[in-house]
Design a protein around this motif. Sequence first.
Motif, PDB file in Angstrom:
ATOM      1  N   ARG A   1      57.757  31.353  64.309  1.00 41.85           N
ATOM      2  CA  ARG A   1      57.435  30.109  64.142  1.00 41.85           C
ATOM      3  C   ARG A   1      56.636  29.679  65.299  1.00 41.85           C
ATOM      4  NH1 ARG A   1      59.221  29.084  58.792  1.00 41.85           N
ATOM      5  NH2 ARG A   1      61.390  29.613  58.737  1.00 41.85           N
TER       6      ARG A   1
ATOM      7  N   ARG B   1      63.330  34.025  68.769  1.00 39.50           N
ATOM      8  CA  ARG B   1      64.715  33.780  69.145  1.00 39.50           C
ATOM      9  C   ARG B   1      65.600  34.904  69.562  1.00 39.50           C
ATOM     10  NH1 ARG B   1      63.779  31.139  64.624  1.00 39.50           N
ATOM     11  NH2 ARG B   1      64.690  32.845  63.302  1.00 39.50           N
TER      12      ARG B   1
ATOM     13  N   SER C   1      62.123  25.141  44.513  1.00 38.43           N
ATOM     14  CA  SER C   1      62.211  25.890  45.426  1.00 38.43           C
ATOM     15  C   SER C   1      60.849  26.093  46.180  1.00 38.43           C
ATOM     16  CB  SER C   1      62.713  27.202  45.052  1.00 38.43           C
ATOM     17  OG  SER C   1      61.962  28.325  45.170  1.00 38.43           O
ATOM     18  N   ILE C   2      60.330  26.357  47.418  1.00 40.11           N
ATOM     19  CA  ILE C   2      59.165  26.380  47.804  1.00 40.11           C
ATOM     20  C   ILE C   2      58.647  27.843  47.250  1.00 40.11           C
ATOM     21  CG2 ILE C   2      58.150  27.019  50.061  1.00 40.11           C
ATOM     22  CD1 ILE C   2      59.896  25.182  51.621  1.00 40.11           C
ATOM     23  N   VAL C   3      59.306  28.770  47.248  1.00 42.49           N
ATOM     24  CA  VAL C   3      58.756  30.008  46.659  1.00 42.49           C
ATOM     25  C   VAL C   3      58.353  29.926  45.200  1.00 42.49           C
ATOM     26  CG1 VAL C   3      59.263  32.363  45.913  1.00 42.49           C
ATOM     27  CG2 VAL C   3      60.147  31.551  48.309  1.00 42.49           C
TER      28      VAL C   3
ATOM     29  N   ASN D   1      64.590  38.069  69.617  1.00 45.42           N
ATOM     30  CA  ASN D   1      64.700  39.199  68.900  1.00 45.42           C
ATOM     31  C   ASN D   1      63.152  39.596  69.201  1.00 45.42           C
ATOM     32  OD1 ASN D   1      67.176  39.904  67.556  1.00 45.42           O
ATOM     33  ND2 ASN D   1      67.050  37.860  67.086  1.00 45.42           N
TER      34      ASN D   1
ATOM     35  N   LYS E   1      60.939  40.305  56.981  1.00 43.49           N
ATOM     36  CA  LYS E   1      60.813  39.123  56.465  1.00 43.49           C
ATOM     37  C   LYS E   1      61.132  37.930  57.086  1.00 43.49           C
ATOM     38  CE  LYS E   1      61.794  40.494  51.773  1.00 43.49           C
ATOM     39  NZ  LYS E   1      62.806  40.424  50.605  1.00 43.49           N
ATOM     40  N   ARG E   2      61.372  38.376  58.491  1.00 48.20           N
ATOM     41  CA  ARG E   2      62.090  37.251  59.504  1.00 48.20           C
ATOM     42  C   ARG E   2      60.533  36.463  60.053  1.00 48.20           C
ATOM     43  NH1 ARG E   2      65.948  38.405  64.511  1.00 48.20           N
ATOM     44  NH2 ARG E   2      67.085  36.514  63.820  1.00 48.20           N
ATOM     45  N   PRO E   3      60.454  35.318  59.658  1.00 53.07           N
ATOM     46  CA  PRO E   3      59.291  34.612  60.130  1.00 53.07           C
ATOM     47  C   PRO E   3      59.311  34.435  61.528  1.00 53.07           C
ATOM     48  CG  PRO E   3      60.505  33.369  58.273  1.00 53.07           C
ATOM     49  CD  PRO E   3      61.432  34.172  58.771  1.00 53.07           C
TER      50      PRO E   3
ATOM     51  N   ASP F   1      52.518  24.236  52.692  1.00 48.10           N
ATOM     52  CA  ASP F   1      52.259  24.831  54.063  1.00 48.10           C
ATOM     53  C   ASP F   1      52.094  26.454  53.676  1.00 48.10           C
ATOM     54  OD1 ASP F   1      51.874  24.756  56.689  1.00 48.10           O
ATOM     55  OD2 ASP F   1      54.201  25.267  56.935  1.00 48.10           O
TER      56      ASP F   1
ATOM     57  N   GLU G   1      60.368  41.255  67.233  1.00 47.31           N
ATOM     58  CA  GLU G   1      59.866  41.637  66.092  1.00 47.31           C
ATOM     59  C   GLU G   1      58.356  42.342  66.148  1.00 47.31           C
ATOM     60  OE1 GLU G   1      61.608  41.546  63.165  1.00 47.31           O
ATOM     61  OE2 GLU G   1      63.240  40.211  64.066  1.00 47.31           O
TER      62      GLU G   1
ATOM     63  N   PHE H   1      65.969  35.968  55.085  1.00 46.08           N
ATOM     64  CA  PHE H   1      66.374  36.504  56.357  1.00 46.08           C
ATOM     65  C   PHE H   1      67.603  36.192  56.803  1.00 46.08           C
ATOM     66  CE2 PHE H   1      66.961  37.559  60.595  1.00 46.08           C
ATOM     67  CZ  PHE H   1      66.544  38.828  60.792  1.00 46.08           C
TER      68      PHE H   1
ATOM     69  N   ASP I   1      65.512  29.637  49.015  1.00 47.76           N
ATOM     70  CA  ASP I   1      64.394  30.405  49.455  1.00 47.76           C
ATOM     71  C   ASP I   1      64.673  31.130  50.831  1.00 47.76           C
ATOM     72  OD1 ASP I   1      62.344  29.320  47.605  1.00 47.76           O
ATOM     73  OD2 ASP I   1      62.179  27.561  48.850  1.00 47.76           O
TER      74      ASP I   1
ATOM     75  N   GLU J   1      67.976  32.184  57.392  1.00 50.06           N
ATOM     76  CA  GLU J   1      66.699  31.680  57.706  1.00 50.06           C
ATOM     77  C   GLU J   1      66.062  31.455  56.059  1.00 50.06           C
ATOM     78  OE1 GLU J   1      64.346  33.028  60.634  1.00 50.06           O
ATOM     79  OE2 GLU J   1      62.849  31.458  60.360  1.00 50.06           O
TER      80      GLU J   1
ATOM     81  N   GLY K   1      56.241  21.747  51.302  1.00 48.68           N
ATOM     82  CA  GLY K   1      56.751  22.980  51.833  1.00 48.68           C
ATOM     83  C   GLY K   1      55.838  24.332  51.293  1.00 48.68           C
TER      84      GLY K   1
ATOM     85  N   SER L   1      55.414  31.931  58.766  1.00 47.85           N
ATOM     86  CA  SER L   1      56.354  31.861  57.570  1.00 47.85           C
ATOM     87  C   SER L   1      56.540  33.228  56.786  1.00 47.85           C
ATOM     88  CB  SER L   1      55.787  30.661  56.772  1.00 47.85           C
ATOM     89  OG  SER L   1      56.680  30.752  55.414  1.00 47.85           O
ATOM     90  N   PHE L   2      57.522  33.209  55.856  1.00 51.80           N
ATOM     91  CA  PHE L   2      57.450  34.281  54.937  1.00 51.80           C
ATOM     92  C   PHE L   2      56.326  34.058  54.009  1.00 51.80           C
ATOM     93  CE2 PHE L   2      59.010  35.461  50.868  1.00 51.80           C
ATOM     94  CZ  PHE L   2      59.126  36.685  50.847  1.00 51.80           C
TER      95      PHE L   2
ATOM     96  N   GLN M   1      59.941  19.631  48.554  1.00 49.20           N
ATOM     97  CA  GLN M   1      60.051  20.549  47.330  1.00 49.20           C
ATOM     98  C   GLN M   1      60.886  19.876  46.308  1.00 49.20           C
ATOM     99  OE1 GLN M   1      62.986  23.051  50.206  1.00 49.20           O
ATOM    100  NE2 GLN M   1      63.701  23.660  48.167  1.00 49.20           N
TER     101      GLN M   1
ATOM    102  N   LYS N   1      61.384  27.680  55.134  1.00 52.18           N
ATOM    103  CA  LYS N   1      61.200  26.343  55.773  1.00 52.18           C
ATOM    104  C   LYS N   1      62.017  26.321  57.089  1.00 52.18           C
ATOM    105  CE  LYS N   1      58.914  22.623  55.903  1.00 52.18           C
ATOM    106  NZ  LYS N   1      57.550  22.890  55.946  1.00 52.18           N
TER     107      LYS N   1
END
Lengths: 129, 378
Positions: free
Chosen positions: B311, B360, B35-37, B362, B307-309, B241, B364, A40, A37, A60, B238, B330-331, B32, A63
């Motif tokens: 947290r 972190r 895959s979570i997706v 950056n 798409k960068r999550p 959530d 966003e 990024f 998954d 990333e 996963g 999250s994404f 999982q 999770k």
Amino acid sequence: MGIAIKFAKSHEWIRPEDSGASATIGISSYAVEALTDLVFMQLPQIGRHVKAGESIGEIESVKAVSDLYAPVSGEIVEVNASLPDNLEILGSDPFGAGWVLKIRMSNPEELDVLLDQTAYDVLVSGQGH
Amino acid sequence: MADQFLTTPLNQWHTSHGGRMVEFAGWLMPVQYTSIVDEHVATRTACGLFDVSHMGRLEIDGPGARQWLESMLTRRVVDMELGVVRYTLITNDHSEILDDALVSCESIPSSQSQRFGLVVNASNRARVVQWMLTRMPDAGVRLIDRTLESAMIAVQGPLAVHLVADHISAHFRETLMALKPYRFLRAELLDIPASFSRTGYTGEDGFEIIVPANRATEVWESLYSKAHQKGLRACGLGARDTLRLEAAMPLYGHELKEITNPFAAGLSLAVDLEGRTFPGSNRLAACRDHRDHVEGTVRVGLRFDSKRPAREGHEVFFENTRIGTVTSGSFAPSLGYAVAMANLSLETSKVGTTVEVLVRNNRETAHVVPLPFYRRKK
């Protein structure tokens, strides 16, 4: 393809070019499968000088976030700029089109302490899930 | 390593079907399988099967059960009819939130014998039980922790209701399918005594089913094999959530903590103060009446350009001023971009406000959007 591929314990692979001065770096298929998954990726700046073991990027998943570490010291000379928008290539062709960056090695002897294919396979077989 | 954790009755099934087992609140649970997706998308488009046996299942019975719960929970209990489920908070005398929970009523109000169920978070089960026991009257009420002798399976998604109904005797099938949200029913699944609650934690329709521990695998395998061909997938924590995040459902420890003001967290419906007294009710009344001055924050949704999550704990800025903190992020697999819930100062919490989140080192860009992020089509 004169010089064999090597692996860091942190799951990056590195393949020196024939000249021996520079090398291509990527992420092992084991690591990509373990992450799943992916959403990024952050690549380092071209021209940046890094030391072996230094964080040079992030990958990333839904999770978690993982650092990408430089297996050897040197200067980043090229990055696979299309990769962050096509992360699936990391899974489909991790040792080819899924390359991450190229580095001009400042100390190629650092390659000697990395794992060869056999040693890496042993490492990941002990980490199975 | 495994024996230091609790395992659910379905543990064997998980490990033999590729479940990646992780520690969660003292339990070994699948995060999982594939895959979570994939699991997330299966729940949105077909059906997800979740082992939620780690959740605490408490039973409160006795002639005084109704009045006692009325004095303990933030939601009204005295008027609950048989089969009604309510979302409630459990507070202490300092109005600290010990947990959020579902309370279900198993008896008519006029009955001599009263019985209620309370489903609490795994991470809070021990302290909720301890707290409630300290407030238990000398006679007339019993509290029994049924967690380890039962299993709980959530069946969620567009196929869920029909799938479950196919396992019920014809006599109950119509009633089960017509069951409204936040209602439950006792019936047999195959020949197994079960309770079916029209609730969930995914934003999809479906049931949460409680069965005896020693019959859990039979139930799970029957549901699984009947709908796997149609796209049902076993889902781990996963996907649970990411699904609840898209549906903007709070998670204790993130959106909800001891010190959370429920009115600022968008949970005013979980607190019924009208003519009621329960632990901390006076202080909660003050929070409600001065909500703009208490914490001065409100729970909002953030939609990211990338798409960068972000947290939990990441800081949110408006024109270089810190205005709040991310509680979950999250994404979002159903949406294709990253989302987060955050507590922001009131002045900068309007829908449409553009903010920056420090992920972190950056910055966003994100936009305040209405919650929930995802709403299923009816």
